[in-house]
Design an enzyme around this catalytic site. Sequence first.
Site, mmCIF file in Angstrom:
data_model
loop_
_atom_site.group_PDB
_atom_site.id
_atom_site.type_symbol
_atom_site.label_atom_id
_atom_site.label_comp_id
_atom_site.label_asym_id
_atom_site.label_seq_id
_atom_site.Cartn_x
_atom_site.Cartn_y
_atom_site.Cartn_z
ATOM 1 N N ASP A 31 -12.069 -1.132 1.333
ATOM 2 C CA ASP A 31 -11.257 -1.840 0.334
ATOM 3 C C ASP A 31 -9.916 -1.128 0.234
ATOM 4 O O ASP A 31 -9.851 0.025 -0.190
ATOM 5 C CB ASP A 31 -11.939 -1.800 -1.040
ATOM 6 C CG ASP A 31 -13.116 -2.759 -1.115
ATOM 7 O OD1 ASP A 31 -13.541 -3.247 -0.060
ATOM 8 O OD2 ASP A 31 -13.624 -2.986 -2.234
ATOM 9 N N HIS A 46 -22.267 -2.099 2.560
ATOM 10 C CA HIS A 46 -21.360 -2.679 1.557
ATOM 11 C C HIS A 46 -20.589 -1.553 0.861
ATOM 12 O O HIS A 46 -21.175 -0.518 0.541
ATOM 13 C CB HIS A 46 -22.190 -3.454 0.525
ATOM 14 C CG HIS A 46 -21.414 -3.880 -0.685
ATOM 15 N ND1 HIS A 46 -21.605 -3.330 -1.933
ATOM 16 C CD2 HIS A 46 -20.424 -4.802 -0.832
ATOM 17 C CE1 HIS A 46 -20.783 -3.910 -2.798
ATOM 18 N NE2 HIS A 46 -20.059 -4.802 -2.155
ATOM 19 N N ASN A 47 -19.281 -1.757 0.645
ATOM 20 C CA ASN A 47 -18.451 -0.732 -0.017
ATOM 21 C C ASN A 47 -18.819 0.666 0.485
ATOM 22 O O ASN A 47 -19.181 1.559 -0.286
ATOM 23 C CB ASN A 47 -18.620 -0.809 -1.545
ATOM 24 C CG ASN A 47 -17.900 -2.034 -2.123
ATOM 25 O OD1 ASN A 47 -17.279 -2.813 -1.389
ATOM 26 N ND2 ASN A 47 -17.996 -2.222 -3.418
ATOM 27 N N HIS A 79 -12.698 1.322 -5.049
ATOM 28 C CA HIS A 79 -13.155 0.056 -5.615
ATOM 29 C C HIS A 79 -12.159 -0.337 -6.697
ATOM 30 O O HIS A 79 -12.169 0.226 -7.788
ATOM 31 C CB HIS A 79 -14.575 0.212 -6.184
ATOM 32 C CG HIS A 79 -15.272 -1.100 -6.348
ATOM 33 N ND1 HIS A 79 -16.400 -1.264 -7.105
ATOM 34 C CD2 HIS A 79 -15.007 -2.328 -5.830
ATOM 35 C CE1 HIS A 79 -16.795 -2.528 -7.048
ATOM 36 N NE2 HIS A 79 -15.957 -3.189 -6.280
ATOM 37 N N GLU A 110 -11.202 -5.376 3.264
ATOM 38 C CA GLU A 110 -10.861 -6.174 2.084
ATOM 39 C C GLU A 110 -9.477 -5.712 1.659
ATOM 40 O O GLU A 110 -9.300 -4.578 1.208
ATOM 41 C CB GLU A 110 -11.886 -5.984 0.978
ATOM 42 C CG GLU A 110 -11.704 -7.029 -0.093
ATOM 43 C CD GLU A 110 -12.840 -7.032 -1.097
ATOM 44 O OE1 GLU A 110 -12.534 -6.915 -2.291
ATOM 45 O OE2 GLU A 110 -14.011 -7.128 -0.699
ATOM 46 N N GLU A 121 -17.312 -1.154 5.532
ATOM 47 C CA GLU A 121 -16.329 -1.875 4.726
ATOM 48 C C GLU A 121 -15.276 -0.926 4.174
ATOM 49 O O GLU A 121 -15.587 0.205 3.797
ATOM 50 C CB GLU A 121 -17.039 -2.595 3.578
ATOM 51 C CG GLU A 121 -16.121 -3.536 2.836
ATOM 52 C CD GLU A 121 -16.812 -4.265 1.695
ATOM 53 O OE1 GLU A 121 -16.133 -5.105 1.072
ATOM 54 O OE2 GLU A 121 -17.999 -3.999 1.419
ATOM 55 N N LYS A 123 -12.352 -6.978 11.171
ATOM 56 C CA LYS A 123 -12.672 -8.226 10.454
ATOM 57 C C LYS A 123 -11.719 -8.320 9.270
ATOM 58 O O LYS A 123 -11.755 -7.495 8.361
ATOM 59 C CB LYS A 123 -14.125 -8.210 9.969
ATOM 60 C CG LYS A 123 -14.475 -9.400 9.077
ATOM 61 C CD LYS A 123 -15.749 -9.145 8.312
ATOM 62 C CE LYS A 123 -15.903 -10.034 7.109
ATOM 63 N NZ LYS A 123 -14.852 -10.008 6.106
#
Length: 584
Positions: free
Chosen positions: A170, A138-139, A183, A217, A168, A266
């Site tokens: 962002d 995650h992140n 973030h 993201e 991931e 994704k």
Amino acid sequence: SLYTKLFLFSPQMADKSESGSLEIEQFVFFYKMLTQRDEVWKVFQDYSEDGEKLMLEELQSFLSVEQHEGEQSAQHAQELIERYEPSETGNKKQGAMSLDGFQMYLCSQEGSIFKPEHQDLYQDMSQPLSHYFISSSHNTYLLEDQLRGQSSLEAYIQALKRGCRCVEVDCWDGYDGDPVVYHGHTLTSKILFKDVISTLKEYAFRASEFPVILSIENHCSVEQQTVMAQYLRQILGDMLQTTLLDGQVPQQLPSPQELKGKILLKAKKIGGLEEYVDETCTDEVSDEEEMANCDAEMASTEDSPEKKSKAKSKMSRELSDLVVYCKSVHFDGFEHAHSHAKCYEISSFSESKAKKLAKEAGTDFVQYNTRQLSRTYPSGLRTDSSNYNPQDMWSVGCQIVALNFQTAGLEMDLNDGLFRQNGCCGYVIKPNFMRDGNTQFSPDKPEEREGYKPLRLSIQVISGQQLPKVNQKEGSIVDPLVRVEIYGVPQDQAKDETSHINNNGFNPVWNETLDFTIHTPELALVCFVVEDHDKASRNDFIGQYTLPFMCIQPGYRHIHLLSKDGTAIPPSSLFVNISISELT
């Protein structure tokens, strides 16, 4: 303790010639006095007729009776003598094993608790991606907390080297038209998107050849999304899977085997794989990803009407076209998914949403996860980068259970434990009752599944070896205890511990037995934790080792302990005798 042993066995005792120094034979004698282990000697004596050596038949008998090896014990006994017996002339020639050789075998990888045959790649890798648990971060860009921590390429390198297969990113607009990763709306530092992709290219397949999922993201403008698409194509080239494998719209996801060496994007996608996007398709997609969910979680844990109204954001056609097998979509319920969803559609669930669904509709969640991928991620309230228990998500078949890899602790121990098998390739096949689309399995009612066979796990904790000091104050010695924790379906969650031994980290002996009942062995993880007992405050952590129940070798075994961050701390170990039997 070691000090006691040194006091009892002083070098003078070995100095038979009284020369004030030790000759080589005398030094060996002194070393053996220090390292001889009575508990191993006792096991050796049970099978050795003359008390000096184990003849081939005696070693075979030990392997068959105690190590539960069955028919292969004869051949294995011969191999062990060849491999571990140090005496080239005497015992090895006559096909026998000395106490030294026996102890070396028990302390080796073959004598460890982990089945050697499960350490290499041993699972079927030709099933759909949805049939595997996938090691996920995650992140990934963060090295510390979620608010002020440093964003770093090193974080990607560390995760990928650890076997992580879903990372991931962002993405936000950069000032000069170059997208950045950080973030959003926090003080975390920024790194360039193109540098992340270059790092991914270099490290993606160092630890495993199986596919990496790049979870985007996306908070960028259409212009900078197009820049992202250009970087992805230019830097990754053929590594990026941008077309259907056989040109056909899939009825099920491709397998890790078919996607070896490939990176899957994704992200959201305009339209589906079914149609060449026509004029009726807009380039607007709904924004259901983490930022929206996190903001809602911060405000309220309940679903508010505002949360349910979907924000619309523009999508770059160039970026959309790179998404093939992992199209991010909003989750509209299991019923809707059952009748409308496509196998290449993937939804993300916050930990609270996933737990709620698991509790209310466990079997539906398991069925859903036979066909589609689902991703879970930590609550937005975990600003300290703490983790949730991944076992809750694995128990309903969620594949991409994203954890903060930078945060050591129980949750990452469980993740490392599950993915320690199968060549550490980052993919572990789900049990067969979680791969059948018509499965009726519910983690809350394990006894109702077909083929239900609970097992009894009995662990005799015999001794510990050379446990590290946790308190660096001079003269402080640990008071160790061993706790065994079981993680799995709710009924399997259990823990039990030995008493503590005062002032002995060198060779504590417990000889205590801990018993457990395991209802769903295929999903259970067993965690051995060693702590320094403290009656005034919390116990201090000494070491741990976590592994899947299905990877345990029964019999007399050593457990080679790991530190808090999962690295080895040789020669620290536990010596145990493990028995697994059917519950009668």
